[in-house]
Structures are given as structure tokens and as C-alpha cells.
Design an enzyme around this catalytic site. Structure first.
Site, PDB file in Angstrom:
ATOM      1  CD  GLN A   1     110.266  -3.148 -30.729  1.00  0.00           C
ATOM      2  OE1 GLN A   1     109.505  -2.880 -29.799  1.00  0.00           O
ATOM      3  NE2 GLN A   1     111.279  -2.378 -31.070  1.00  0.00           N
TER       4      GLN A   1
ATOM      5  CG  PHE B   1      92.764  -8.927  -6.300  1.00  0.00           C
ATOM      6  CD1 PHE B   1      92.458  -7.608  -6.581  1.00  0.00           C
ATOM      7  CD2 PHE B   1      93.935  -9.195  -5.589  1.00  0.00           C
ATOM      8  CE1 PHE B   1      93.291  -6.570  -6.163  1.00  0.00           C
ATOM      9  CE2 PHE B   1      94.769  -8.176  -5.170  1.00  0.00           C
ATOM     10  CZ  PHE B   1      94.444  -6.863  -5.450  1.00  0.00           C
TER      11      PHE B   1
ATOM     12  CB  SER C   1     101.797 -16.324  -3.077  1.00  0.00           C
ATOM     13  OG  SER C   1     101.771 -15.629  -4.309  1.00  0.00           O
TER      14      SER C   1
ATOM     15  CG  LEU D   1      92.424 -19.154  -1.795  1.00  0.00           C
ATOM     16  CD1 LEU D   1      92.136 -19.822  -0.456  1.00  0.00           C
ATOM     17  CD2 LEU D   1      93.200 -20.100  -2.709  1.00  0.00           C
TER      18      LEU D   1
ATOM     19  CG  PHE E   1      87.926 -20.656  -6.095  1.00  0.00           C
ATOM     20  CD1 PHE E   1      87.433 -21.864  -5.637  1.00  0.00           C
ATOM     21  CD2 PHE E   1      89.208 -20.272  -5.725  1.00  0.00           C
ATOM     22  CE1 PHE E   1      88.201 -22.685  -4.824  1.00  0.00           C
ATOM     23  CE2 PHE E   1      89.981 -21.074  -4.906  1.00  0.00           C
ATOM     24  CZ  PHE E   1      89.473 -22.290  -4.449  1.00  0.00           C
TER      25      PHE E   1
ATOM     26  N   GLY F   1     105.304  -1.843 -34.524  1.00  0.00           N
ATOM     27  CA  GLY F   1     105.872  -0.504 -34.411  1.00  0.00           C
ATOM     28  C   GLY F   1     104.920   0.440 -33.702  1.00  0.00           C
TER      29      GLY F   1
ATOM     30  CD  GLU G   1      94.088 -20.940 -11.753  1.00  0.00           C
ATOM     31  OE1 GLU G   1      94.608 -21.849 -11.076  1.00  0.00           O
ATOM     32  OE2 GLU G   1      92.859 -20.802 -11.885  1.00  0.00           O
TER      33      GLU G   1
ATOM     34  N   PRO H   1      92.911  -9.682   1.432  1.00  0.00           N
ATOM     35  CG  PRO H   1      91.669  -7.861   2.218  1.00  0.00           C
ATOM     36  CD  PRO H   1      91.597  -9.351   2.043  1.00  0.00           C
TER      37      PRO H   1
END
Length: 384
Positions: free
Chosen positions: A337, A155, A131, A124, A122, A340, A364, A127
Site C-alpha cells: 500500500q 508438497f 494438519s 510427512l 522431510f 502504491g 509448520e 494427499p
């Protein structure tokens, strides 16, 4: 909505076993080679994973939204690369055709997407357009029985493997917003279409993205989705809620895997003469993660059932995507965490998952975009 509980149980059991016995053992290989082994891809095709959400009349399983998120919970318990490969075929790579494509377009492409013969992509993002998708600049100029496409997409998931691309391009340069955008099906191998070098990413090895470049790329007019100009962006928006719910479900499944790994490690790892799982501060991290996963899972299932019932779930889908992706990041941090120092080395899967799941808060629609969608919907409803 679950159409047949017995059939769904068999599907989920089969998928869970496939993930556990086939995909999880291949995770390290995928991470090291940045590729999914061909025999694993063949098994995914055999299992019907490329056509989960494509209607049965075109060779898919035609899952409802509730069924889809239940499947997503399972497939997400392993490397995101496996889900990424099948995700576009089941999501934005096919749904635009399903909701707005002509019958000929559906017959030409959906069966091959369902079988996995074709990998979908897809296109869309650009560069200068992410958003703010309505500001895209890729152009499509009508020339007889063809459209000539020019521009660059960035991307783009599955671009190196894709057999077809759903491409958003501006057909009316006079209309600056979404109204001038149309959607096209562009086949791999079309003259003027080229793929850039695969991106080197922080995580998600085996899930490839790259630039897609159009230079006087001539696409048959018959490949204009729906046969009508100016509705491409609307087509994309129609499937957005579904995509956001799907990613939210993926976040839940990934978080469940990370918590399972952390719990197992905490039970096995000893310090001061006893398992670290017996220390209350470790228990707090495990408990917080469990509670947040339960909340996200409940949200996703509720929104999926509402969508199946025909409700408008724009706000709920954005809530799910925002909460589940942020939750997943918190669980990843706690899981490291709990491990560790071991959580910082690649011998343990959590080191890889910690990097992999960071992307969920971006694609998304970023968390910040979801916040805007939620708030604007609230304001709009309050004023009506």
C-alpha cells in the site's frame, strides 16, 4: 542463550554482509529462473550455513535456540528460497536424527548434512493428510532386513534436490493414530523412490516442492530412525517447537526487510510536493508495522531463551508462529500500500515478497492449528 557474544557478533556481521552483498543481488535471478545459482549455493556451503544447528562434533556450529533465531532474523532479509534450501538441513531434516537417531545414523549422515554435501527433505504431508498428520497412509512393511515402503508424500520441500528423505510411514496398520508411525531415512536413488514434477506455486520461486512417491521401495532396516518402531511421530513432535520458533524468526526478518523497503520508498517518493513519508496516514502504516515487528521479535527471543533454559515452550512456540506469521502478512499488505501502484509491479521486491510470505501462515502448522494448540494447552493446564 548466547555462548560467546564476540563470536556471535562476528557471525551475525558476516551473515548480514553476505545477505546484503551476495544474496539480495541474486534475488531477481532466482525469481526469473526458479533456481538458486550454483555458485551462490557453493558460497552458502563455504559459509557453513547448512550446518548451523547441527552439533559441532558432527561438523556443524551447534547454535543454541537464541543464536539460531538471531541468525534467522538476518537470513530472512532476502528471498525465502535461500533459507528454504538450508532450512531442512538445520531443522526437521536433521533434528530427528539428532534427538532420536542411533550413533551410527548420526555419523553416517550428520557430517554430510552439515557440509551441504547432502540436502535434506522431510516427508510427512500426504494427499489426504496435512494438519491431521497422524492419519497418514504411507506404509512400511518389514521384510527381513528391509522395510518395503508404499505411498505418496505431497508438497515436500527440497524434494527435487534432496539426497536423503526423513519419511514418516505406518509400520503398524492396526494402530490408527500416531502410535503406529515410524521414521525412516531414505536415500535418493533407492529403487522404488521417484520424484514428481516440481509444483508451480504462488511464490517462493527457487524453493522447490514436489510429490515423493514410494512404490515397493526397499529401505534397510538399519535406516529406521532410532532402531525402534512406533516412535516416528513422537520424534517429529519433539522438534516441532524448534521449527515453529525458526519460522517465526523468519517472519520477523522478512517483515523487517519489507518495512525497510517501504520506508525507503516513502522517503524517496514525492506527491503534492513532498515525500509521502510526511503524510500521517502513511506514517501510521509504517508505525503499526514497526510496533508489530518489535512485538514479534521480543516474543521469539523470549521463547528461544526459555527453550534454551529447558522449559516446555509448546504454547509459547505456537504463539510465536501464529502472531509472527500473521504479523508478516499485515506488514506485507501495508508495504504494498505504501508503494502504491509500484507495489503491484515486479520491478519492486515487495511484489514478490507479498506472494512469498503468504506461505508462512500455512506451513509448520497453519494459524488455525496454532490456535488449537494454544487453547488446548491452556485448558489442559487449567484442569491440572
Amino acid at each position: 542463550m548466547i555462548r560467546d557474544q564476540e563470536t556471535m557478533t562476528v557471525l551475525l556481521d558476516t551473515l548480514s554482509r553476505f545477505v546484503r552483498e551476495r544474496l539480495v543481488p541474486a534475488e531477481n535471478d532466482v525469481a526469473e529462473t526458479d533456481a538458486i545459482p550454483p555458485d551462490v549455493v557453493a558460497d552458502m556451503r563455504e559459509l557453513g550455513l547448512f550446518g548451523l544447528c547441527i552439533p559441532e562434533e558432527y561438523g556443524g556450529l551447534g547454535l543454541t535456540m537464541e543464536e539460531e533465531v538471531l541468525v534467522a532474523f538476518e537470513i530472512a532479509k532476502t528471498s525465502p528460497a535461500f533459507r528454504s534450501l538450508i532450512g531442512t538441513n538445520n531443522g526437521i531434516g536433521s533434528q530427528g536424527l539428532i534427538v532420536d537417531g542411533t550413533e551410527q545414523q548420526k555419523r553416517d549422515y550428520l557430517p554430510r548434512l552439515a557440509s551441504g554435501e547432502l540436502i535434506a527433505s522431510f516427508a510427512l504431508t500426504e494427499p489426504g493428510s496435512g494438519s491431521d498428520a497422524a492419519s497418514l497412509r504411507t506404509s512400511a512393511r518389514r521384510d527381513g532386513d528391509f522395510y518395503v515402503l508404499n505411498g505418496t508424500k505431497r508438497f515436500i520441500t527440497n524434494a527435487p534436490e534432496a539426497g536423503i528423505f526423513t519419511v514418516m510411514a505406518r509400520t503398524d496398520p492396526e494402530v490408527k493414530g500416531a502410535g503406529g508411525i515410524s521414521a525412516f531415512i531414505v536415500e535418493q536413488g533407492t529403487p522404488g523412490l521417484s520424484i514428481g514434477k516440481p509444483d508451480k506455486k504462488m511464490g517462493q520461486k527457487g524453493a522447490h516442492t514436489a510429490d515423493v512417491i514410494f512404490e515397493n521401495c526397499r529401505v534397510p532396516a538399519a535406516n529406521l530412525i532410532g532402531g525402534k518402531e512406533g516412535v516416528g511421530f513422537k520424534t517429529a513432535m519433539k522438534v516441532l517447537d524448534k521449527g515453529r520458533l525458526h519460522i517465526a524468526a523468519i517472519c520477523v526478518g522478512a517483515a523487517e526487510r519489507m518495512l525497510d523497503d517501504a520506508l525507503r520508498y516513502a522517503i524517496e517518493r514525492e506527491q503534492f510536493g513532498k515525500p509521502i513519508a510526511e503524510f500521517q496516514l502513511v506514517q501510521a502504516m509504517l508505525a503499526d508495522s514497526k510496533a508489530e515487528i518489535y512485538a514479534a521479535r521480543s516474543m521469539v527471543l523470549d521463547a528461544a531463551r526459555r527453550r534454551d533454559a529447558g522449559e516446555d515452550i509448546s504454547t509459547e512456540a505456537a504463539c510465536c508462529k501464529m502472531f509472527a506469521s500473521e504479523m508478516c502478512g499485515r506488514v506485507a499488505d501495508r508495504a504494498v500500500q505504501v508503494h502504491g501502484g509500484a507495489g503491484y509491479v515486479s520491478e519492486y521486491a515487495i511484489e514478490r515478497f507479498y506472494r512469498d510470505v503468504r506461505l508462512f501462515r500455512i506451513y509448520e502448522g497453519t494459524t488455525q492449528v496454532q490456535q488449537l494448540v494454544i487453547a488446548r494447552n491452556m485448558i489442559r493446564r487449567a484442569q491440572t
